[in-house]
Scaffold this active site. Structure first.
Site, short mmCIF file in Angstrom:
data_model
loop_
_atom_site.label_atom_id
_atom_site.label_comp_id
_atom_site.label_asym_id
_atom_site.label_seq_id
_atom_site.Cartn_x
_atom_site.Cartn_y
_atom_site.Cartn_z
N HIS A 19 0.79 -1.36 -0.16
CA HIS A 19 -0.09 0.07 0.02
C HIS A 19 0.99 1.25 0.08
O HIS A 19 0.72 2.12 -0.73
CB HIS A 19 -1.04 0.02 1.21
CG HIS A 19 -1.89 -1.02 1.40
ND1 HIS A 19 -1.92 -1.88 2.32
CD2 HIS A 19 -2.82 -1.41 0.47
CE1 HIS A 19 -3.14 -2.72 2.27
NE2 HIS A 19 -3.55 -2.44 1.30
N LYS A 43 -18.83 -5.81 6.62
CA LYS A 43 -17.87 -6.35 7.24
C LYS A 43 -17.46 -6.00 8.61
O LYS A 43 -16.48 -6.55 9.02
CB LYS A 43 -16.60 -6.05 6.33
CG LYS A 43 -16.58 -6.69 4.96
CD LYS A 43 -15.24 -6.64 4.26
CE LYS A 43 -15.09 -6.95 3.21
NZ LYS A 43 -13.63 -6.46 2.54
N ARG A 94 -2.56 -6.03 -8.34
CA ARG A 94 -1.54 -6.94 -8.05
C ARG A 94 -1.28 -8.14 -9.28
O ARG A 94 -0.23 -8.51 -9.59
CB ARG A 94 -1.71 -7.65 -6.62
CG ARG A 94 -1.22 -6.88 -5.71
CD ARG A 94 -1.71 -7.32 -4.13
NE ARG A 94 -3.32 -7.11 -4.36
CZ ARG A 94 -3.80 -7.12 -3.25
NH1 ARG A 94 -3.41 -7.51 -2.01
NH2 ARG A 94 -5.33 -6.68 -3.26
N SER A 132 -3.19 -7.43 3.09
CA SER A 132 -3.19 -7.13 4.50
C SER A 132 -3.60 -8.81 5.03
O SER A 132 -3.15 -9.01 6.30
CB SER A 132 -4.36 -6.48 4.94
OG SER A 132 -3.92 -5.26 4.34
P1 ADP Z 1 -5.83 -5.83 0.74
O1 ADP Z 1 -6.51 -6.32 2.10
O2 ADP Z 1 -6.11 -7.28 -0.23
O3 ADP Z 1 -4.44 -5.76 1.24
P2 ADP Z 1 -7.20 -3.32 0.36
O4 ADP Z 1 -8.59 -3.21 0.42
O5 ADP Z 1 -6.47 -3.15 1.84
O6 ADP Z 1 -6.50 -4.82 -0.20
O7 ADP Z 1 -6.31 -2.26 -0.77
C1 ADP Z 1 -6.52 -1.18 -1.11
C2 ADP Z 1 -5.87 -0.90 -2.57
O8 ADP Z 1 -4.57 -1.20 -2.38
C3 ADP Z 1 -6.52 -1.85 -3.76
O9 ADP Z 1 -6.59 -1.08 -4.85
C4 ADP Z 1 -5.60 -3.03 -3.53
O10 ADP Z 1 -5.55 -3.57 -5.17
C5 ADP Z 1 -4.19 -2.47 -3.67
N1 ADP Z 1 -3.28 -3.05 -2.86
C6 ADP Z 1 -3.14 -3.76 -1.77
N2 ADP Z 1 -1.99 -4.68 -1.85
C7 ADP Z 1 -1.29 -4.26 -2.53
C8 ADP Z 1 0.10 -4.47 -3.08
N3 ADP Z 1 0.88 -5.41 -2.36
N4 ADP Z 1 0.81 -3.99 -4.07
C9 ADP Z 1 -0.20 -2.94 -4.77
N5 ADP Z 1 -1.19 -2.69 -4.69
C10 ADP Z 1 -2.01 -3.21 -3.58
#
Ligand code: ADP
Length: 164
Positions: A19, A43, A94, A132
């Site tokens: 992120h 959720k 991703r 996450s």
């Molecule tokens: P997650 O729980 O799957 O990590 P989130 O809802 O917190 O996802 O993710 C927010 C945004 O960040 C989304 O657009 C997601 O695709 C992107 N994202 C999550 N992890 C990564 C990563 N490792 N690299 C790039 N973008 C990411």
């Protein structure tokens, strides 16, 4: 010229290096980035960190980025974007598995708010596999999360997940 404001929405439960990389890269592309912790009422109870905790963790690792702010929102992202005069929604991609859902969301958001453009940034090869939920799993099974989360918030994340 009009200020270019982008919003970067997600659950951030908790924020990861993946992120943070997207936040850093997008902060160079726009005048302002608002990282929005989205709260989905379906959720509630499934998150490991409260909204306030998630916001605080993001604040702690983005303190050096002067054009980045952190907010939270429950509701339609298209409405939030309108209220903030945002020109873009930033999403990190991703893998192919992210694509279909993100594409659908982008189309819906465009229908609901014509002013806003969804911008996809490709994840870097190092963070391609990071999520996450993976952090939570590794931590709960006693693994080392050091390479996956920002250093300044690592201990806080471990403490909280241990308690959970
Ligand atoms: P997650 O729980 O799957 O990590 P989130 O809802 O917190 O996802 O993710 C927010 C945004 O960040 C989304 O657009 C997601 O695709 C992107 N994202 C999550 N992890 C990564 C990563 N490792 N690299 C790039 N973008 C990411």
């Amino acid at each position: 010229m009009k200020e270019r404001i982008a919003i970067y929405p997600g659950s951030f439960d908790p924020v990861t290096e993946g992120h943070l990389e997207i936040i850093r890269r997008s902060s160079k592309l726009f005048d302002k980035i608002i990282v929005v912790v989205m709260t989905n009422y379906r959720k509630t109870g499934l998150y490991a960190f409260s909204v306030e905790e998630r916001m605080e963790l993001i604040r702690k690792c983005t303190g050096d980025l002067s054009n980045v702010s952190v907010d939270s929102y429950m509701g339609l992202l298209a409405d939030y974007a309108k209220a903030k005069n945002a020109t873009a929604i930033v999403k990190g991609l991703r893998a192919v598995s992210d694509f279909e859902d993100e594409f659908q969301q982008a189309l819906v958001n465009k229908k609901l708010n014509e002013e806003v453009e969804t911008v996809f940034l490709a994840a870097s090869s190092e963070h391609m596999f990071l999520s996450s939920s993976m952090i939570k799993q590794i931590c709960q099974l006693g693994g080392d999360i050091t390479p996956f989360v920002p250093g300044e918030i690592k201990n806080e994340i471990i403490e909280k997940l241990k308690k959970g």
